[in-house]
Design a protein around this motif. Structure first.
Motif, PDB file in Angstrom:
ATOM      1  N   VAL A  66       5.677  10.383  -9.840  1.00 28.98           N
ATOM      2  CA  VAL A  66       6.134  11.417  -8.914  1.00 28.98           C
ATOM      3  C   VAL A  66       7.130  10.876  -7.898  1.00 28.98           C
ATOM      4  O   VAL A  66       8.014  11.598  -7.441  1.00 28.98           O
ATOM      5  N   ASP A  67       7.016   9.598  -7.527  1.00 29.38           N
ATOM      6  CA  ASP A  67       7.952   9.027  -6.558  1.00 29.38           C
ATOM      7  C   ASP A  67       9.374   8.972  -7.100  1.00 29.38           C
ATOM      8  O   ASP A  67      10.332   8.945  -6.332  1.00 29.38           O
ATOM      9  N   TYR A  68       9.518   8.944  -8.420  1.00 26.36           N
ATOM     10  CA  TYR A  68      10.857   8.930  -9.012  1.00 26.36           C
ATOM     11  C   TYR A  68      11.589  10.236  -8.696  1.00 26.36           C
ATOM     12  O   TYR A  68      12.802  10.251  -8.497  1.00 26.36           O
ATOM     13  N   TRP A  69      10.848  11.344  -8.605  1.00 27.56           N
ATOM     14  CA  TRP A  69      11.463  12.652  -8.388  1.00 27.56           C
ATOM     15  C   TRP A  69      11.457  13.054  -6.918  1.00 27.56           C
ATOM     16  O   TRP A  69      12.376  13.738  -6.468  1.00 27.56           O
ATOM     17  N   LEU A  70      10.454  12.648  -6.165  1.00 28.83           N
ATOM     18  CA  LEU A  70      10.305  13.111  -4.779  1.00 28.83           C
ATOM     19  C   LEU A  70      10.576  12.032  -3.745  1.00 28.83           C
ATOM     20  O   LEU A  70      10.461  12.298  -2.554  1.00 28.83           O
ATOM     21  N   GLY A  71      10.923  10.817  -4.138  1.00 29.31           N
ATOM     22  CA  GLY A  71      11.268   9.772  -3.182  1.00 29.31           C
ATOM     23  C   GLY A  71      10.086   8.926  -2.759  1.00 29.31           C
ATOM     24  O   GLY A  71       8.947   9.120  -3.221  1.00 29.31           O
ATOM     25  N   GLN A  72      10.344   7.984  -1.878  1.00 25.16           N
ATOM     26  CA  GLN A  72       9.324   7.048  -1.430  1.00 25.16           C
ATOM     27  C   GLN A  72       8.242   7.770  -0.641  1.00 25.16           C
ATOM     28  O   GLN A  72       8.494   8.765   0.030  1.00 25.16           O
ATOM     29  N   ALA A  73       7.016   7.212  -0.697  1.00 25.42           N
ATOM     30  CA  ALA A  73       5.886   7.854  -0.021  1.00 25.42           C
ATOM     31  C   ALA A  73       4.761   6.847   0.170  1.00 25.42           C
ATOM     32  O   ALA A  73       4.748   5.771  -0.430  1.00 25.42           O
ATOM     33  N   LYS A  74       3.806   7.220   1.034  1.00 24.24           N
ATOM     34  CA  LYS A  74       2.597   6.437   1.248  1.00 24.24           C
ATOM     35  C   LYS A  74       1.437   7.134   0.542  1.00 24.24           C
ATOM     36  O   LYS A  74       1.264   8.340   0.679  1.00 24.24           O
ATOM     37  N   TRP A  75       0.664   6.344  -0.174  1.00 21.79           N
ATOM     38  CA  TRP A  75      -0.456   6.887  -0.933  1.00 21.79           C
ATOM     39  C   TRP A  75      -1.771   6.414  -0.313  1.00 21.79           C
ATOM     40  O   TRP A  75      -1.907   5.257   0.093  1.00 21.79           O
ATOM     41  N   LYS A  76      -2.752   7.318  -0.251  1.00 20.33           N
ATOM     42  CA  LYS A  76      -4.109   6.987   0.164  1.00 20.33           C
ATOM     43  C   LYS A  76      -5.064   7.600  -0.862  1.00 20.33           C
ATOM     44  O   LYS A  76      -5.222   8.824  -0.919  1.00 20.33           O
ATOM     45  N   ASN A  77      -5.684   6.759  -1.669  1.00 28.61           N
ATOM     46  CA  ASN A  77      -6.552   7.223  -2.743  1.00 28.61           C
ATOM     47  C   ASN A  77      -7.959   6.667  -2.540  1.00 28.61           C
ATOM     48  O   ASN A  77      -8.138   5.558  -2.032  1.00 28.61           O
ATOM     49  N   SER A  78      -8.940   7.444  -2.949  1.00 29.29           N
ATOM     50  CA  SER A  78     -10.327   6.998  -2.846  1.00 29.29           C
ATOM     51  C   SER A  78     -11.166   7.688  -3.914  1.00 29.29           C
ATOM     52  O   SER A  78     -10.843   8.797  -4.370  1.00 29.29           O
ATOM     53  N   ALA A  79     -12.241   7.005  -4.307  1.00 30.31           N
ATOM     54  CA  ALA A  79     -13.213   7.569  -5.253  1.00 30.31           C
ATOM     55  C   ALA A  79     -14.595   7.433  -4.635  1.00 30.31           C
ATOM     56  O   ALA A  79     -14.890   6.446  -3.942  1.00 30.31           O
ATOM     57  N   GLU A  80     -15.453   8.427  -4.851  1.00 27.36           N
ATOM     58  CA  GLU A  80     -16.785   8.428  -4.249  1.00 27.36           C
ATOM     59  C   GLU A  80     -17.850   8.631  -5.319  1.00 27.36           C
ATOM     60  O   GLU A  80     -17.622   9.294  -6.342  1.00 27.36           O
TER      61      GLU A  80
ATOM     62  N   ASP B 239       0.814  -1.209   0.000  1.00 33.23           N
ATOM     63  CA  ASP B 239       0.000   0.000   0.000  1.00 33.23           C
ATOM     64  C   ASP B 239       0.847   1.258   0.000  1.00 33.23           C
ATOM     65  O   ASP B 239       0.355   2.330  -0.312  1.00 33.23           O
ATOM     66  N   THR B 240       2.126   1.119   0.344  1.00 35.21           N
ATOM     67  CA  THR B 240       3.005   2.283   0.379  1.00 35.21           C
ATOM     68  C   THR B 240       3.043   2.986  -0.968  1.00 35.21           C
ATOM     69  O   THR B 240       3.167   4.195  -1.043  1.00 35.21           O
ATOM     70  N   TYR B 241       2.915   2.234  -2.062  1.00 36.01           N
ATOM     71  CA  TYR B 241       3.015   2.827  -3.382  1.00 36.01           C
ATOM     72  C   TYR B 241       1.691   2.802  -4.134  1.00 36.01           C
ATOM     73  O   TYR B 241       1.653   2.829  -5.351  1.00 36.01           O
ATOM     74  N   GLY B 242       0.582   2.744  -3.387  1.00 32.85           N
ATOM     75  CA  GLY B 242      -0.724   2.897  -3.994  1.00 32.85           C
ATOM     76  C   GLY B 242      -1.003   1.862  -5.057  1.00 32.85           C
ATOM     77  O   GLY B 242      -0.741   0.679  -4.914  1.00 32.85           O
ATOM     78  N   TYR B 243      -1.551   2.321  -6.177  1.00 37.80           N
ATOM     79  CA  TYR B 243      -2.007   1.414  -7.217  1.00 37.80           C
ATOM     80  C   TYR B 243      -0.867   0.713  -7.938  1.00 37.80           C
ATOM     81  O   TYR B 243      -1.076  -0.299  -8.610  1.00 37.80           O
ATOM     82  N   LEU B 244       0.362   1.227  -7.839  1.00 39.79           N
ATOM     83  CA  LEU B 244       1.488   0.571  -8.532  1.00 39.79           C
ATOM     84  C   LEU B 244       1.936  -0.691  -7.813  1.00 39.79           C
ATOM     85  O   LEU B 244       2.410  -1.629  -8.435  1.00 39.79           O
ATOM     86  N   GLU B 245       1.816  -0.719  -6.471  1.00 38.06           N
ATOM     87  CA  GLU B 245       2.142  -1.877  -5.642  1.00 38.06           C
ATOM     88  C   GLU B 245       3.612  -2.265  -5.711  1.00 38.06           C
ATOM     89  O   GLU B 245       3.975  -3.391  -5.422  1.00 38.06           O
ATOM     90  N   TYR B 246       4.485  -1.383  -6.111  1.00 37.84           N
ATOM     91  CA  TYR B 246       5.917  -1.653  -6.068  1.00 37.84           C
ATOM     92  C   TYR B 246       6.650  -0.330  -6.166  1.00 37.84           C
ATOM     93  O   TYR B 246       6.077   0.700  -6.528  1.00 37.84           O
ATOM     94  N   VAL B 247       7.946  -0.366  -5.838  1.00 33.84           N
ATOM     95  CA  VAL B 247       8.756   0.855  -5.867  1.00 33.84           C
ATOM     96  C   VAL B 247       8.959   1.274  -7.322  1.00 33.84           C
ATOM     97  O   VAL B 247       9.521   0.520  -8.108  1.00 33.84           O
ATOM     98  N   PRO B 248       8.533   2.456  -7.716  1.00 40.37           N
ATOM     99  CA  PRO B 248       8.574   2.827  -9.131  1.00 40.37           C
ATOM    100  C   PRO B 248       9.871   3.510  -9.550  1.00 40.37           C
ATOM    101  O   PRO B 248       9.856   4.360 -10.422  1.00 40.37           O
TER     102      PRO B 248
END
Length: 354
Positions: A133-147, A117-126
């Motif tokens: 965006v993680d390629y330029w800004l480093g590792q991150a945790k993503w939380k996404n939702s649609a309503e 879940d750390t990399y959201g929909y990609l599910e791996y270190v990109p």
């Protein structure tokens, strides 16, 4: 003349002296014969027993005493190796009941899910993918939702309402980015009665001096077909502080300044304004939570009025990443330009987290 006459005695003495002299010269000559010659050229000469006395073995009693003096002490006996005992099973190797094994397996799998879940929909270190965006800004945790929310009515009156939206939040080591997109459309027999949309984004930089302080920047774009403006742009920035933060509760206060500008409105030009905000999120139970958010935008000039936005929601988590959300939002404008000052939106939404 007899044998022992003085003349004969003199001759015998002289002969004896000559013999001794010749013998001594021969010995002296023999002693100097080896001078100037190498070791291999010298002739071996007999040595007397006195010269080899130190090479002779000592007597038995002397030899025994020397042996006892020079004799080394006996080596200490090494301990005998003990017989190897069977190794006792480790606590983790002891057979555990099936329920305990299931719990351990769940604990082992939990970090793996969090890591995915750390990399959201990609599910791996990109890394290596320059378009992410993680390629330029480093590792991150993503939380996404649609309503999604749908409301309809038929009979004496016909109406239908559609509300769609999406939220994105990225928590990196140096920045926190969040975005909220929403569109609401309502129609009845006479046509459209509501049609608005907005896009909001916020970027935070946590300060190193204290983990509860951060600097933020916000940009809001609002569109509403039934208001006096076609589009409103709001930009502001400032400082935020968390007076209370736990695993279940997060309360944030913010203060700053910026400006707003309306397009297609009687109100022209840029309006400098301040911004004050408060946001409270609380996890009631494992599956229930609520959020209350308030923003206040007073203009620096009194005749230009002020605006406020109040948003409250209650969320119940379901299965398979789905949640049920009840929300209400009130938008107030003190200068509506012959329109209503309040706009209240309420909805029951189905949220999908991914």
């Amino acid at each position: 003349m007899g044998w022992f006459s003085p003349h004969s005695i003199l001759l015998i003495s002289l002969a004896a002296l000559l013999t001794l002299a010749s013998h001594s010269r021969a010995e002296d000559k023999a002693s100097f014969d080896g001078i100037g010659l190498s070791y291999f050229e010298q002739t071996p000469t007999e040595k007397s027993d006195a010269e080899f006395v130190h090479y002779l073995m000592p007597e038995d009693d002397v030899q025994s005493s020397l042996t006892s003096v020079l004799e080394l002490p006996p080596l200490p006996e090494l301990p005998k190796p003990e017989e190897a005992k069977p190794a006792e099973p480790k606590p983790e190797e002891v057979e555990k009941p099936k329920e305990a094994k299931k719990d351990e397996k769940a604990k082992e799998e939990k970090p793996k899910e969090e890591e995915e879940d750390t990399y959201g929909y990609l599910e791996y270190v990109p890394y290596g993918q320059y378009y992410h965006v993680d390629y330029w800004l480093g590792q991150a945790k993503w939380k996404n939702s649609a309503e999604l929310g749908l409301n309809g009515q038929t009979g004496n009156t016909e109406s239908n309402s559609l509300r769609v939206g999406a939220k994105i939040k990225r928590e990196g080591e140096g920045t926190i980015f969040s975005a909220d997109i929403r569109h609401l459309r309502t129609s009845d027999e006479d046509g459209l009665t509501q049609n608005n949309a907005y896009v909001k984004h916020k970027l935070e930089w946590p300060l190193k001096i204290h983990k509860n302080w951060s600097v933020f920047e916000k940009t809001d774009i609002e569109y509403d077909e039934f208001k006096a403006f076609d589009m409103r742009l709001v930009f502001n920035g400032g400082v935020s502080y968390k007076p209370y933060k736990t695993d279940a509760t997060d309360w944030t206060l913010s203060v700053g300044s910026g400006f707003s500008q309306e397009y297609g409105s009687p109100q022209k030009g840029i309006i400098p304004e301040a911004t004050l905000g408060s946001e409270l999120t609380h996890q009631i139970t494992e599956k229930q939570s609520f959020q209350i958010k308030f923003e206040f935008f007073p203009a620096f000039e009194a005749n230009q009025g002020y605006r406020s936005v109040t948003d409250a929601s209650y969320t119940i988590a379901l299965d398979h990443g789905l949640s049920l959300k009840l929300s209400a939002e009130d938008r107030y404008d003190s200068t509506p330009n012959n329109r209503k000052r309040n706009d209240l939106d309420y909805a029951c939404l189905l949220i999908w987290q991914f």
